[in-house]
Design a protein around this motif. Structure first.
Motif, PDB file in Angstrom:
ATOM      1  N   ASP A  36       0.869  -1.167   0.000  1.00 44.84           N
ATOM      2  CA  ASP A  36       0.000   0.000   0.000  1.00 44.84           C
ATOM      3  C   ASP A  36       0.912   1.225   0.000  1.00 44.84           C
ATOM      4  O   ASP A  36       1.697   1.408   0.919  1.00 44.84           O
ATOM      5  N   VAL A  37       0.814   2.008  -1.040  1.00 44.93           N
ATOM      6  CA  VAL A  37       1.676   3.181  -1.167  1.00 44.93           C
ATOM      7  C   VAL A  37       0.865   4.468  -0.969  1.00 44.93           C
ATOM      8  O   VAL A  37       1.098   5.475  -1.632  1.00 44.93           O
ATOM      9  N   SER A  38      -0.065   4.426  -0.032  1.00 44.39           N
ATOM     10  CA  SER A  38      -0.897   5.600   0.275  1.00 44.39           C
ATOM     11  C   SER A  38      -0.036   6.784   0.691  1.00 44.39           C
ATOM     12  O   SER A  38       0.911   6.626   1.460  1.00 44.39           O
ATOM     13  N   ASN A  39      -0.392   7.915   0.188  1.00 39.34           N
ATOM     14  CA  ASN A  39       0.198   9.195   0.589  1.00 39.34           C
ATOM     15  C   ASN A  39       1.720   9.288   0.487  1.00 39.34           C
ATOM     16  O   ASN A  39       2.356   9.838   1.375  1.00 39.34           O
ATOM     17  N   PRO A  40       2.331   8.784  -0.582  1.00 42.90           N
ATOM     18  CA  PRO A  40       3.781   8.977  -0.693  1.00 42.90           C
ATOM     19  C   PRO A  40       4.062  10.420  -1.100  1.00 42.90           C
ATOM     20  O   PRO A  40       3.248  11.077  -1.747  1.00 42.90           O
ATOM     21  N   THR A  41       5.218  10.882  -0.707  1.00 39.04           N
ATOM     22  CA  THR A  41       5.652  12.204  -1.141  1.00 39.04           C
ATOM     23  C   THR A  41       6.694  12.009  -2.236  1.00 39.04           C
ATOM     24  O   THR A  41       7.207  10.896  -2.439  1.00 39.04           O
ATOM     25  N   LEU A  42       7.038  13.088  -2.902  1.00 38.86           N
ATOM     26  CA  LEU A  42       8.107  12.999  -3.901  1.00 38.86           C
ATOM     27  C   LEU A  42       9.426  12.627  -3.239  1.00 38.86           C
ATOM     28  O   LEU A  42      10.274  12.000  -3.855  1.00 38.86           O
ATOM     29  N   GLN A  43       9.596  12.978  -1.962  1.00 40.00           N
ATOM     30  CA  GLN A  43      10.807  12.593  -1.232  1.00 40.00           C
ATOM     31  C   GLN A  43      10.874  11.073  -1.065  1.00 40.00           C
ATOM     32  O   GLN A  43      11.952  10.482  -1.162  1.00 40.00           O
ATOM     33  N   HIS A  44       9.725  10.430  -0.802  1.00 44.36           N
ATOM     34  CA  HIS A  44       9.701   8.965  -0.717  1.00 44.36           C
ATOM     35  C   HIS A  44      10.114   8.363  -2.055  1.00 44.36           C
ATOM     36  O   HIS A  44      10.943   7.451  -2.111  1.00 44.36           O
ATOM     37  N   ILE A  45       9.518   8.863  -3.119  1.00 41.26           N
ATOM     38  CA  ILE A  45       9.791   8.336  -4.461  1.00 41.26           C
ATOM     39  C   ILE A  45      11.260   8.525  -4.815  1.00 41.26           C
ATOM     40  O   ILE A  45      11.896   7.626  -5.381  1.00 41.26           O
ATOM     41  N   ALA A  46      11.823   9.676  -4.468  1.00 37.44           N
ATOM     42  CA  ALA A  46      13.230   9.959  -4.798  1.00 37.44           C
ATOM     43  C   ALA A  46      14.182   8.973  -4.133  1.00 37.44           C
ATOM     44  O   ALA A  46      15.287   8.741  -4.625  1.00 37.44           O
ATOM     45  N   GLN A  47      13.768   8.376  -3.029  1.00 40.55           N
ATOM     46  CA  GLN A  47      14.621   7.417  -2.336  1.00 40.55           C
ATOM     47  C   GLN A  47      14.648   6.058  -3.016  1.00 40.55           C
ATOM     48  O   GLN A  47      15.527   5.246  -2.751  1.00 40.55           O
ATOM     49  N   LEU A  48      13.681   5.815  -3.897  1.00 41.51           N
ATOM     50  CA  LEU A  48      13.644   4.528  -4.598  1.00 41.51           C
ATOM     51  C   LEU A  48      14.494   4.620  -5.856  1.00 41.51           C
ATOM     52  O   LEU A  48      14.009   4.665  -6.971  1.00 41.51           O
ATOM     53  N   ARG A  49      15.772   4.643  -5.641  1.00 40.17           N
ATOM     54  CA  ARG A  49      16.721   4.754  -6.751  1.00 40.17           C
ATOM     55  C   ARG A  49      16.672   3.466  -7.587  1.00 40.17           C
ATOM     56  O   ARG A  49      16.311   2.404  -7.086  1.00 40.17           O
ATOM     57  N   PRO A  50      17.059   3.565  -8.852  1.00 40.47           N
ATOM     58  CA  PRO A  50      16.999   2.379  -9.719  1.00 40.47           C
ATOM     59  C   PRO A  50      17.705   1.151  -9.153  1.00 40.47           C
ATOM     60  O   PRO A  50      17.199   0.044  -9.262  1.00 40.47           O
ATOM     61  N   TYR A  51      18.858   1.322  -8.506  1.00 41.43           N
ATOM     62  CA  TYR A  51      19.557   0.145  -7.980  1.00 41.43           C
ATOM     63  C   TYR A  51      18.770  -0.510  -6.846  1.00 41.43           C
ATOM     64  O   TYR A  51      18.819  -1.729  -6.672  1.00 41.43           O
TER      65      TYR A  51
END
Length: 160
Positions: A36-51
């Motif tokens: 469940d990825v409710s309410n993610p911020t762009l900061q959360h997304i930025a931490q999911l680097r490709p590696y």
């Protein structure tokens, strides 16, 4: 915030290790991943680097003696599409076909892909509440603490 993501990733891997150990049927029937990825911020997304995403996918596809039946992401916001494209770039075609995303508007469609008897009550299922499931898995992980802490578990023994 980064620490929270690291902790949740580690907890997911620990739960998978315990599930494979305690439920041999997982190796036969496979398992289903729910996020469940409710309410993610762009900061959360930025931490999911490709590696990081590549390592998740590699573990799901190649590292456990059980196959992934499906990966289901709930409450995905529109901007999560970028993460999904990166995720899918590392997946085999078979795993891509088992990858499902449900936004707030399409949650009702999940029952076409997921039997209600394996979903928590909060998602319209019949497999207990999230609190009950969390308590169950926490207890199971705690009961397997010594096994998890044993460094010998991660060594491969090759006999000649």
């Amino acid at each position: 915030m980064f620490l929270a993501n690291q902790v949740s990733q580690k907890v997911g891997m620990i739960a998978t290790e315990v599930a494979v150990k305690c439920y041999p049927a997982a190796s036969v029937y496979g398992y289903t991943i729910f996020m469940d990825v409710s309410n993610p911020t762009l900061q959360h997304i930025a931490q999911l680097r490709p590696y990081v995403l590549m390592n998740f996918v590699h573990a799901w596809q190649n590292c456990y003696p059980a196959r992934v039946q499906s990966i289901n992401i709930f409450n995905a916001p529109v901007f999560f599409d970028v993460v999904v494209k990166i995720f899918k770039s590392f997946m085999t075609e078979k795993l891509k076909s088992r990858f499902h995303i449900y936004s707030h508007r399409t949650m009702q469609n999940c029952f076409k892909d997921i039997p209600a008897n394996i979903l928590p009550v909060e998602y319209g299922g019949a497999d207990g509440t999230i609190k009950e499931l969390t308590e169950y898995w926490k207890k199971l992980i705690e009961e397997n603490r010594d096994w998890l802490m044993n460094e010998g578990n991660d060594k491969i023994i090759i006999s000649k």
